[in-house]
Scaffold this motif. Structure first.
Motif, PDB file in Angstrom:
ATOM      1  N   THR A  34       4.436  15.751  35.421  1.00  9.00           N
ATOM      2  CA  THR A  34       5.102  16.517  34.366  1.00  9.00           C
ATOM      3  C   THR A  34       5.729  15.586  33.336  1.00  9.00           C
ATOM      4  O   THR A  34       6.112  14.454  33.648  1.00  9.00           O
ATOM      5  N   ALA A  35       5.791  16.064  32.116  1.00 10.26           N
ATOM      6  CA  ALA A  35       6.555  15.394  31.060  1.00 10.26           C
ATOM      7  C   ALA A  35       7.362  16.455  30.309  1.00 10.26           C
ATOM      8  O   ALA A  35       7.662  16.306  29.134  1.00 10.26           O
ATOM      9  N   ALA A  36       7.686  17.531  31.029  1.00  6.38           N
ATOM     10  CA  ALA A  36       8.421  18.636  30.412  1.00  6.38           C
ATOM     11  C   ALA A  36       9.797  18.170  29.950  1.00  6.38           C
ATOM     12  O   ALA A  36      10.419  17.304  30.565  1.00  6.38           O
ATOM     13  N   ALA A  37      10.263  18.751  28.868  1.00  6.22           N
ATOM     14  CA  ALA A  37      11.564  18.385  28.295  1.00  6.22           C
ATOM     15  C   ALA A  37      12.139  19.621  27.608  1.00  6.22           C
ATOM     16  O   ALA A  37      11.421  20.593  27.357  1.00  6.22           O
ATOM     17  N   VAL A  41      15.588  14.261  12.356  1.00  6.99           N
ATOM     18  CA  VAL A  41      15.409  15.643  12.810  1.00  6.99           C
ATOM     19  C   VAL A  41      15.667  15.814  14.300  1.00  6.99           C
ATOM     20  O   VAL A  41      16.265  16.806  14.726  1.00  6.99           O
ATOM     21  N   ALA A  42      15.215  14.851  15.106  1.00  8.97           N
ATOM     22  CA  ALA A  42      15.302  15.015  16.564  1.00  8.97           C
ATOM     23  C   ALA A  42      16.384  14.155  17.210  1.00  8.97           C
ATOM     24  O   ALA A  42      16.852  14.472  18.302  1.00  8.97           O
ATOM     25  N   GLY A  43      16.789  13.063  16.568  1.00 10.70           N
ATOM     26  CA  GLY A  43      17.864  12.219  17.099  1.00 10.70           C
ATOM     27  C   GLY A  43      17.651  11.841  18.543  1.00 10.70           C
ATOM     28  O   GLY A  43      16.603  11.312  18.920  1.00 10.70           O
ATOM     29  N   PRO A  44      18.632  12.129  19.424  1.00 15.02           N
ATOM     30  CA  PRO A  44      18.531  11.729  20.832  1.00 15.02           C
ATOM     31  C   PRO A  44      17.530  12.560  21.633  1.00 15.02           C
ATOM     32  O   PRO A  44      17.279  12.249  22.795  1.00 15.02           O
ATOM     33  N   MET A  45      16.939  13.580  21.026  1.00 15.03           N
ATOM     34  CA  MET A  45      15.940  14.397  21.715  1.00 15.03           C
ATOM     35  C   MET A  45      14.525  13.829  21.548  1.00 15.03           C
ATOM     36  O   MET A  45      13.552  14.425  22.015  1.00 15.03           O
ATOM     37  N   ALA A  46      14.416  12.694  20.892  1.00 16.37           N
ATOM     38  CA  ALA A  46      13.104  12.087  20.648  1.00 16.37           C
ATOM     39  C   ALA A  46      12.874  10.892  21.567  1.00 16.37           C
ATOM     40  O   ALA A  46      13.824  10.273  22.070  1.00 16.37           O
ATOM     41  N   VAL A  47      11.611  10.579  21.796  1.00 14.47           N
ATOM     42  CA  VAL A  47      11.209   9.313  22.404  1.00 14.47           C
ATOM     43  C   VAL A  47      10.119   8.736  21.508  1.00 14.47           C
ATOM     44  O   VAL A  47       9.333   9.480  20.913  1.00 14.47           O
ATOM     45  N   GLY A  48      10.082   7.406  21.392  1.00  9.30           N
ATOM     46  CA  GLY A  48       9.127   6.793  20.468  1.00  9.30           C
ATOM     47  C   GLY A  48       8.461   5.572  21.057  1.00  9.30           C
ATOM     48  O   GLY A  48       9.068   4.838  21.844  1.00  9.30           O
ATOM     49  N   ALA A  49       7.212   5.340  20.663  1.00 12.82           N
ATOM     50  CA  ALA A  49       6.469   4.171  21.123  1.00 12.82           C
ATOM     51  C   ALA A  49       5.768   3.519  19.941  1.00 12.82           C
ATOM     52  O   ALA A  49       5.164   4.209  19.113  1.00 12.82           O
ATOM     53  N   GLU A  91      18.901   4.003  17.069  1.00 13.38           N
ATOM     54  CA  GLU A  91      20.303   4.154  16.647  1.00 13.38           C
ATOM     55  C   GLU A  91      20.735   5.620  16.650  1.00 13.38           C
ATOM     56  O   GLU A  91      21.926   5.918  16.771  1.00 13.38           O
ATOM     57  N   ALA A  92      19.747   6.528  16.538  1.00 17.32           N
ATOM     58  CA  ALA A  92      20.051   7.965  16.600  1.00 17.32           C
ATOM     59  C   ALA A  92      20.097   8.475  18.036  1.00 17.32           C
ATOM     60  O   ALA A  92      20.305   9.669  18.264  1.00 17.32           O
ATOM     61  N   GLY A  93      19.882   7.573  19.006  1.00 14.78           N
ATOM     62  CA  GLY A  93      19.996   7.935  20.412  1.00 14.78           C
ATOM     63  C   GLY A  93      18.676   8.134  21.134  1.00 14.78           C
ATOM     64  O   GLY A  93      18.661   8.518  22.309  1.00 14.78           O
ATOM     65  N   ALA A  94      17.547   7.865  20.477  1.00 16.63           N
ATOM     66  CA  ALA A  94      16.236   8.055  21.103  1.00 16.63           C
ATOM     67  C   ALA A  94      15.908   6.911  22.048  1.00 16.63           C
ATOM     68  O   ALA A  94      16.348   5.770  21.853  1.00 16.63           O
ATOM     69  N   PHE A  95      15.096   7.208  23.066  1.00 16.42           N
ATOM     70  CA  PHE A  95      14.501   6.163  23.894  1.00 16.42           C
ATOM     71  C   PHE A  95      13.300   5.605  23.138  1.00 16.42           C
ATOM     72  O   PHE A  95      12.462   6.356  22.638  1.00 16.42           O
ATOM     73  N   THR A  96      13.218   4.267  23.053  1.00 14.82           N
ATOM     74  CA  THR A  96      12.125   3.634  22.312  1.00 14.82           C
ATOM     75  C   THR A  96      11.473   2.562  23.168  1.00 14.82           C
ATOM     76  O   THR A  96      12.139   1.858  23.934  1.00 14.82           O
ATOM     77  N   ILE A  97      10.159   2.406  23.009  1.00 16.24           N
ATOM     78  CA  ILE A  97       9.414   1.441  23.811  1.00 16.24           C
ATOM     79  C   ILE A  97       8.356   0.778  22.940  1.00 16.24           C
ATOM     80  O   ILE A  97       7.802   1.393  22.022  1.00 16.24           O
ATOM     81  N   GLY A  98       8.100  -0.497  23.212  1.00 14.87           N
ATOM     82  CA  GLY A  98       7.064  -1.237  22.490  1.00 14.87           C
ATOM     83  C   GLY A  98       6.014  -1.751  23.449  1.00 14.87           C
ATOM     84  O   GLY A  98       6.316  -2.092  24.595  1.00 14.87           O
ATOM     85  N   GLN A  99       4.780  -1.795  22.982  1.00 14.84           N
ATOM     86  CA  GLN A  99       3.704  -2.359  23.798  1.00 14.84           C
ATOM     87  C   GLN A  99       3.924  -3.855  23.949  1.00 14.84           C
ATOM     88  O   GLN A  99       4.212  -4.557  22.989  1.00 14.84           O
ATOM     89  N   SER A 100       3.791  -4.352  25.156  1.00 17.76           N
ATOM     90  CA  SER A 100       4.131  -5.742  25.446  1.00 17.76           C
ATOM     91  C   SER A 100       3.035  -6.709  25.010  1.00 17.76           C
ATOM     92  O   SER A 100       1.859  -6.348  24.926  1.00 17.76           O
ATOM     93  N   LEU A 154       7.618   7.007  28.916  1.00 16.09           N
ATOM     94  CA  LEU A 154       7.961   8.118  28.020  1.00 16.09           C
ATOM     95  C   LEU A 154       8.284   9.372  28.829  1.00 16.09           C
ATOM     96  O   LEU A 154       9.264  10.072  28.551  1.00 16.09           O
ATOM     97  N   ALA A 155       7.469   9.645  29.858  1.00 17.90           N
ATOM     98  CA  ALA A 155       7.700  10.823  30.697  1.00 17.90           C
ATOM     99  C   ALA A 155       9.035  10.722  31.432  1.00 17.90           C
ATOM    100  O   ALA A 155       9.764  11.714  31.570  1.00 17.90           O
ATOM    101  N   ALA A 156       9.386   9.517  31.900  1.00 20.50           N
ATOM    102  CA  ALA A 156      10.664   9.322  32.596  1.00 20.50           C
ATOM    103  C   ALA A 156      11.838   9.574  31.653  1.00 20.50           C
ATOM    104  O   ALA A 156      12.852  10.182  32.038  1.00 20.50           O
ATOM    105  N   ALA A 157      11.701   9.129  30.396  1.00 19.26           N
ATOM    106  CA  ALA A 157      12.765   9.361  29.415  1.00 19.26           C
ATOM    107  C   ALA A 157      12.891  10.849  29.093  1.00 19.26           C
ATOM    108  O   ALA A 157      14.000  11.373  28.925  1.00 19.26           O
ATOM    109  N   LEU A 158      11.762  11.549  29.051  1.00 22.91           N
ATOM    110  CA  LEU A 158      11.797  12.994  28.813  1.00 22.91           C
ATOM    111  C   LEU A 158      12.443  13.729  29.979  1.00 22.91           C
ATOM    112  O   LEU A 158      13.173  14.708  29.786  1.00 22.91           O
TER     113      LEU A 158
END
Length: 350
Positions: A152-155, A272-280, A298-307, A339-343
């Motif tokens: 699941t990645a439900a949020a 628009v989404a602030g802390p309700m967003a996740v980004g890659a 800075e708006a509170g989102a979880f963010t991840i970069g490809q290594s 991303l799913a874990a952050a959601l």
């Protein structure tokens, strides 16, 4: 890489070989070490000349470019830039070429090409320079998707996933979406790609991954379990209107030299989404997306970069990492899981 970039041009048209050779050599940092009229000729020239990059046509005699590309990437992986026709069939074949391992593509100029041969030449040289810096061995193997499928990645309502990429992104995005469960929040995607190819990119993804994928249209409502790809030569933003998240598609000025721009999309998601967003942010050359991803964080989102090591080109993820835009880095095969874990955290916090 030191010195000039050594290129082999493969095309069955003598005129196109001449045009590409002259165009590539124009600024002095690229040298065409040879040309080939078909894949059989190319195979011998690659052995003899050891080019840094190959430009490859798809339609050729003896063996088509796709079959040759598949053999080349299996036996002697190297950076390949496809030179494609801007047709529905050409777009489909280009998507397949990128799946098979081509680094990038450029559309052959036609009578209606904006900027004509000069613009085409500038784009071709830039793509070849990027290809020369790519790490074709870094591509995550096909078996590197998570061993246990994500359940699941439900949020909560209002959650949003944003993804940005450039060179190498077609295959990287496919791998991330392939691991995302269909109950995930809406996914918005900015992939650097010209007009005429993004619709086929979205359609191809839709055939291959669990979530539905479409090319974004203006005022399209964002729905759970669906992904929206920015149209070529257009920016994609997200807005909230009448209590719904919607796509906004526009053709205003380029940002970070691009349209679609990852920065434009990410900045809108931050607002628009602030802390309700996740980004890659995934593979690609340059800095597009770094500032937008920082705004998301800075708006509170979880963010991840490809290594580094899993990115075909560790440029955009590196730029984001260096300015503190990413919470963490991960290899491509783990990004969907993170991303799913952050959601999931958003759901438990709701």
């Amino acid at each position: 890489m030191s010195g000039r970039i050594r290129v082999l041009v493969v095309d069955d048209s003598a005129l196109i070989r001449e045009v590409l050779s002259r165009t590539l050599a124009k600024e002095g940092d690229i040298v065409v070490v040879g040309t080939a009229q078909d894949p059989l000729d190319a195979r011998e020239k690659i052995k003899a000349l050891a080019p840094d990059v190959v430009t490859l046509d798809i339609e050729m005699p003896n063996m088509n470019g796709l079959a040759f590309l598949q053999k080349l990437m299996r036996l002697r992986p190297m950076p390949v830039v496809m030179v494609s026709t801007l047709t529905t069939r050409g777009a489909s074949e280009t998507m397949l070429a990128l799946e098979l391992g081509a680094v990038d593509f450029v559309a052959k100029p036609g009578p209606d090409t904006p900027g004509g041969i000069e613009e085409f030449g500038a784009v071709l040289r830039e793509k070849v320079r990027h290809a020369a810096q790519s790490d074709v061995l870094a591509r995550a193997p096909e078996a590197a998707v998570p061993e246990l499928p994500l359940r699941t990645a439900a949020a909560p309502e209002g959650a949003l996933v944003a993804i940005g990429a450039s060179t190498g992104g077609v295959e990287a995005i496919r791998q991330v979406l392939a691991a995302m469960p269909p109950d995930c929040p809406p996914i918005v995607i900015a992939q650097h790609m010209p007009k005429g190819f993004t619709a086929r990119f979205a359609a191809r993804l839709d055939e291959l991954v669990p979530v539905g994928v479409v090319e974004a249209a203006d005022r399209m409502v964002l729905e759970r379990g669906r992904a929206y790809v920015a149209p070529g030569d257009h920016h994609l933003r997200v807005e909230r209107s009448s209590g719904q998240l919607k796509c906004r598609v526009s053709q205003d000025e380029t940002m970070s030299g691009h349209r679609p721009s990852v920065d434009v999309l990410f900045h809108s998601v931050a607002r628009v989404a602030g802390p309700m967003a996740v980004g890659a942010i995934l593979t690609g050359m340059g800095r597009d997306g770094a500032q937008g991803l920082k705004a998301m964080r800075e708006a509170g989102a979880f963010t991840i970069g490809q290594s580094r090591g899993s990115a075909l080109i560790y440029g955009m993820p590196k730029a984001a990492f260096e300015i503190g835009a990413v919470v963490e880095e991960a290899p491509l095969e783990r990004i969907a899981g993170r991303l799913a874990a952050a959601l999931l955290k958003l759901r438990t916090a709701a």
